[in-house]
Design an enzyme around this catalytic site. Structure first.
Site, PDB file in Angstrom:
ATOM      1  N   HIS A 316     104.222  26.064  26.455  1.00  0.00           N
ATOM      2  CA  HIS A 316     104.273  25.571  24.988  1.00  0.00           C
ATOM      3  C   HIS A 316     105.763  25.618  24.594  1.00  0.00           C
ATOM      4  CE1 HIS A 316     103.722  25.663  20.558  1.00  0.00           C
ATOM      5  NE2 HIS A 316     102.433  25.446  20.805  1.00  0.00           N
ATOM      6  N   ASP A 373      94.751  25.685  24.262  1.00  0.00           N
ATOM      7  CA  ASP A 373      93.854  24.419  24.855  1.00  0.00           C
ATOM      8  C   ASP A 373      93.175  25.039  26.180  1.00  0.00           C
ATOM      9  OD1 ASP A 373      94.094  22.602  23.006  1.00  0.00           O
ATOM     10  OD2 ASP A 373      96.043  21.864  23.829  1.00  0.00           O
TER      11      ASP A 373
HETATM   12  N1  ACO Z   1     102.534  23.212  34.643  1.00  0.00           N
HETATM   13  C1  ACO Z   1     103.615  23.172  35.565  1.00  0.00           C
HETATM   14  N2  ACO Z   1     104.903  23.393  35.233  1.00  0.00           N
HETATM   15  C2  ACO Z   1     105.194  23.117  33.900  1.00  0.00           C
HETATM   16  C3  ACO Z   1     104.264  23.136  32.826  1.00  0.00           C
HETATM   17  C4  ACO Z   1     102.865  23.158  33.391  1.00  0.00           C
HETATM   18  N3  ACO Z   1     101.712  23.035  32.384  1.00  0.00           N
HETATM   19  N4  ACO Z   1     104.618  23.015  31.662  1.00  0.00           N
HETATM   20  C5  ACO Z   1     106.194  23.022  31.799  1.00  0.00           C
HETATM   21  N5  ACO Z   1     106.604  23.182  33.012  1.00  0.00           N
HETATM   22  C6  ACO Z   1     107.623  23.333  33.575  1.00  0.00           C
HETATM   23  C7  ACO Z   1     108.530  22.000  33.571  1.00  0.00           C
HETATM   24  O1  ACO Z   1     108.245  21.145  34.832  1.00  0.00           O
HETATM   25  C8  ACO Z   1     109.658  22.517  33.541  1.00  0.00           C
HETATM   26  O2  ACO Z   1     110.348  22.765  34.956  1.00  0.00           O
HETATM   27  P1  ACO Z   1     111.832  22.749  35.107  1.00  0.00           P
HETATM   28  O3  ACO Z   1     112.596  23.514  34.486  1.00  0.00           O
HETATM   29  O4  ACO Z   1     111.900  23.245  36.545  1.00  0.00           O
HETATM   30  O5  ACO Z   1     112.089  21.406  35.057  1.00  0.00           O
HETATM   31  C9  ACO Z   1     109.680  23.697  32.622  1.00  0.00           C
HETATM   32  O6  ACO Z   1     108.584  24.310  32.876  1.00  0.00           O
HETATM   33  C10 ACO Z   1     109.822  23.360  31.404  1.00  0.00           C
HETATM   34  O7  ACO Z   1     109.026  22.273  30.926  1.00  0.00           O
HETATM   35  P2  ACO Z   1     109.324  21.386  29.504  1.00  0.00           P
HETATM   36  O8  ACO Z   1     108.385  19.988  29.685  1.00  0.00           O
HETATM   37  O9  ACO Z   1     110.741  20.917  29.520  1.00  0.00           O
HETATM   38  O10 ACO Z   1     109.053  22.069  28.332  1.00  0.00           O
HETATM   39  P3  ACO Z   1     108.569  21.589  26.927  1.00  0.00           P
HETATM   40  O11 ACO Z   1     108.771  22.656  26.031  1.00  0.00           O
HETATM   41  O12 ACO Z   1     109.247  20.174  26.751  1.00  0.00           O
HETATM   42  O13 ACO Z   1     106.876  21.123  26.922  1.00  0.00           O
HETATM   43  C11 ACO Z   1     104.550  21.463  26.874  1.00  0.00           C
HETATM   44  C12 ACO Z   1     105.832  21.887  26.629  1.00  0.00           C
HETATM   45  C13 ACO Z   1     104.554  19.705  26.665  1.00  0.00           C
HETATM   46  C14 ACO Z   1     103.298  22.105  26.321  1.00  0.00           C
HETATM   47  C15 ACO Z   1     104.403  21.435  28.520  1.00  0.00           C
HETATM   48  O14 ACO Z   1     104.425  22.878  28.976  1.00  0.00           O
HETATM   49  C16 ACO Z   1     103.046  21.018  29.046  1.00  0.00           C
HETATM   50  O15 ACO Z   1     103.420  19.793  29.353  1.00  0.00           O
HETATM   51  N6  ACO Z   1     101.920  21.631  29.429  1.00  0.00           N
HETATM   52  C17 ACO Z   1     100.745  21.016  29.735  1.00  0.00           C
HETATM   53  C18 ACO Z   1     100.096  20.298  28.696  1.00  0.00           C
HETATM   54  C19 ACO Z   1      99.401  21.229  27.558  1.00  0.00           C
HETATM   55  O16 ACO Z   1      98.803  22.224  27.818  1.00  0.00           O
HETATM   56  N7  ACO Z   1      99.696  20.808  26.017  1.00  0.00           N
HETATM   57  C20 ACO Z   1      99.279  21.567  25.021  1.00  0.00           C
HETATM   58  C21 ACO Z   1     100.436  22.220  24.291  1.00  0.00           C
HETATM   59  S1  ACO Z   1      99.548  23.218  22.936  1.00  0.00           S
HETATM   60  C22 ACO Z   1      99.165  22.003  22.017  1.00  0.00           C
HETATM   61  O17 ACO Z   1      99.790  21.141  21.583  1.00  0.00           O
HETATM   62  C23 ACO Z   1      97.955  22.386  21.305  1.00  0.00           C
END
Ligand code: ACO
Length: 427
Positions: A316, A373
């Site tokens: 998140h 979620d």
């Molecule tokens: N699985 C594996 N790795 C992940 C995940 C995941 N679900 N989420 C983030 N990471 C990793 C990224 O690869 C990144 O790694 P790095 O630093 O080695 O490059 C690091 O964690 C940071 O990730 P970002 O994408 O920069 O984080 P951001 O804050 O921009 O994204 C988000 C947040 C979009 C929710 C992301 O965690 C994600 O895509 N999660 C999966 C989708 C999801 O569950 N969305 C629902 C969110 S809650 C809602 O909207 C109601």
């Protein structure tokens, strides 16, 4: 006394500029950079708004480090446990919880407003049978704008609350119609004798005439525990400060467009897998993993920097400790396990993912915890809500948040059209 300003030095010229610091009532303060371009000829650069407060607000507060979420100052755990979704809606719109008579009137008004203009039914026929209900829902909310030409007087609370109540009341009907159209089965009209949440479950499951016969759509009468579970899910989704879809709603509001068009744009933004669409993807992913033995291989893929596979329902932008909504749902899931007969195969896979991810260095160091979620899907499945309706369920819960944020934006004298700038790197 400590000076509440922030000084920036442009090291190219040595010029110093000072900006006011605005204290919030909770959470971090903000530096007011509104004059940055005028003062220095430079822009702030913050793609994805990771350090940008786009507005001030009194609606919802999140402390991502502590895993805290409050609506109008009240912790989400209290609202989920002690109050209904309609009370939560009233709270968001009116800044206080309703008295018994206020709740009665609010409930009654929503029941009366749940019906759709007959003209709107034809719209659904224009969509192919296999249309995703999110597409139909977003389009039907835009269409709703044409039935209610709103030029609202923002000094007239009755007028803008009527607009808000109408969209909150109609969203479950629109969502259920979108779903039933996707199955090619007759629409069920709202029943004025049923509560908000029971009505939605009925419009999803019932046979024409409102009956709950044995059959592929409804196996039995709707149980009170099912209504309470869904009501809690709606409450947990009701608002979440300046998330992607709410930001879209505010941006569309800033252009002066119709409020329902702003909501329709919010629905479109919510659909994406990185946002509300994740709830549908979580179950699809659990089904794809198939069994507990396969979990390790998928965790390895999620950690592989050369693989774009992500664990859906994890991570998140704001919560870096835990998502308090996920904690409420985890408890609910445990409570419903036996009573609703949650799918034990999916629960086992989800439990194993959770166990590994909460201890694995990759997830721990990146503060990746299960989000809301991760838990909604298994509960919604037990409520006989199909996967493609998970995000529409999110929409129903979030509509009150979007419209409350719309109202706040319109009433804020400092609101301006959303018009960011760019760092140009082309020819
Ligand atoms: N699985 C594996 N790795 C992940 C995940 C995941 N679900 N989420 C983030 N990471 C990793 C990224 O690869 C990144 O790694 P790095 O630093 O080695 O490059 C690091 O964690 C940071 O990730 P970002 O994408 O920069 O984080 P951001 O804050 O921009 O994204 C988000 C947040 C979009 C929710 C992301 O965690 C994600 O895509 N999660 C999966 C989708 C999801 O569950 N969305 C629902 C969110 S809650 C809602 O909207 C109601």
């Amino acid at each position: 006394m400590q000076k509440k300003t922030f000084t920036l030095i442009d090291n190219r010229t040595g010029k110093e500029v000072e900006y006011p610091i605005i204290e919030g009532t909770r959470g971090p303060a903000a530096v007011d950079f509104r004059n940055l371009f005028k003062d220095t000829g430079t822009f702030s650069y913050d793609p994805g708004y990771t350090s940008t407060a786009s507005c001030n607000s009194t609606i919802t507060f999140i402390d991502g480090a502590k895993g805290e979420l409050r609506y109008r100052g009240i912790p989400i755990e209290i609202l989920a446990k002690e109050h209904s979704y309609l009370e939560t809606c009233f709270l968001l719109l009116n800044e206080h919880l309703p008295s018994i008579s206020e709740l009665h009137n609010f409930d009654l008004e929503l029941r009366h407003r749940a019906f759709l203009h007959e003209g709107l039914r034809n719209l659904f026929n224009a969509f192919p049978d296999n249309a995703h209900p999110m597409a139909t829902l977003s389009a039907s909310v835009t269409a709703l704008a044409s039935f209610y030409q709103e030029h609202l007087d923002m000094n007239n609370e009755t007028e803008y609350h009527e607009m808000a109540h109408r969209i909150i009341a109609k969203m479950p009907t629109l969502a259920a119609f979108a779903y039933r159209h996707s199955l090619g089965i007759p629409f069920i009209q709202p029943d004025i004798d049923l509560s908000f949440t029971k009505n939605f479950l009925t419009m999803m499951r019932a046979y024409p005439g409102g009956k709950m016969h044995l059959g592929p759509l409804g196996h039995e009468e709707i149980k009170e525990i099912e209504v309470r579970a869904l009501d809690t899910i709606f409450t947990l989704h009701a608002d979440h400060e300046q998330n992607a879809s709410t930001t879209v709603v505010r941006n569309v509001a800033s252009t002066g467009a119709h409020p329902y068009v702003a909501i329709s744009s919010g629905i479109a933004a919510l659909w994406g897998r990185a946002h509300g669409g994740a709830n549908e993807s979580v179950i699809a992913q659990l089904e794809m993993i198939g069994s507990v033995e396969n979990v390790d291989a998928f965790i390895a893929r999620a950690k592989d920097p050369n693989d774009d596979f992500r664990l859906m329902g994890f991570g998140h932008r704001v919560y870096k400790n835990f998502d308090p909504r996920a904690q409420v749902l985890k408890k609910l899931q445990d409570e419903l396990k036996e009573t609703l007969g949650l799918d034990s195969r999916l629960l086992d896979i989800a439990g194993r993912i959770e166990e590994i991810a909460l201890n694995d260095e990759y997830f721990v160091s990146r503060h990746l915890y299960p989000n809301i979620d991760f838990y909604t899907g298994i509960i919604l499945t037990a409520l006989k809500i199909p996967k493609n309706m998970f995000t529409p369920v999110f929409v129903i819960g979030r509509t009150v948040g979007w419209i409350t944020q719309w109202i706040e934006f319109k009433k804020d004298p400092s609101s301006k059209i959303a018009r960011p700038r760019q760092l140009y790197l082309g020819d």
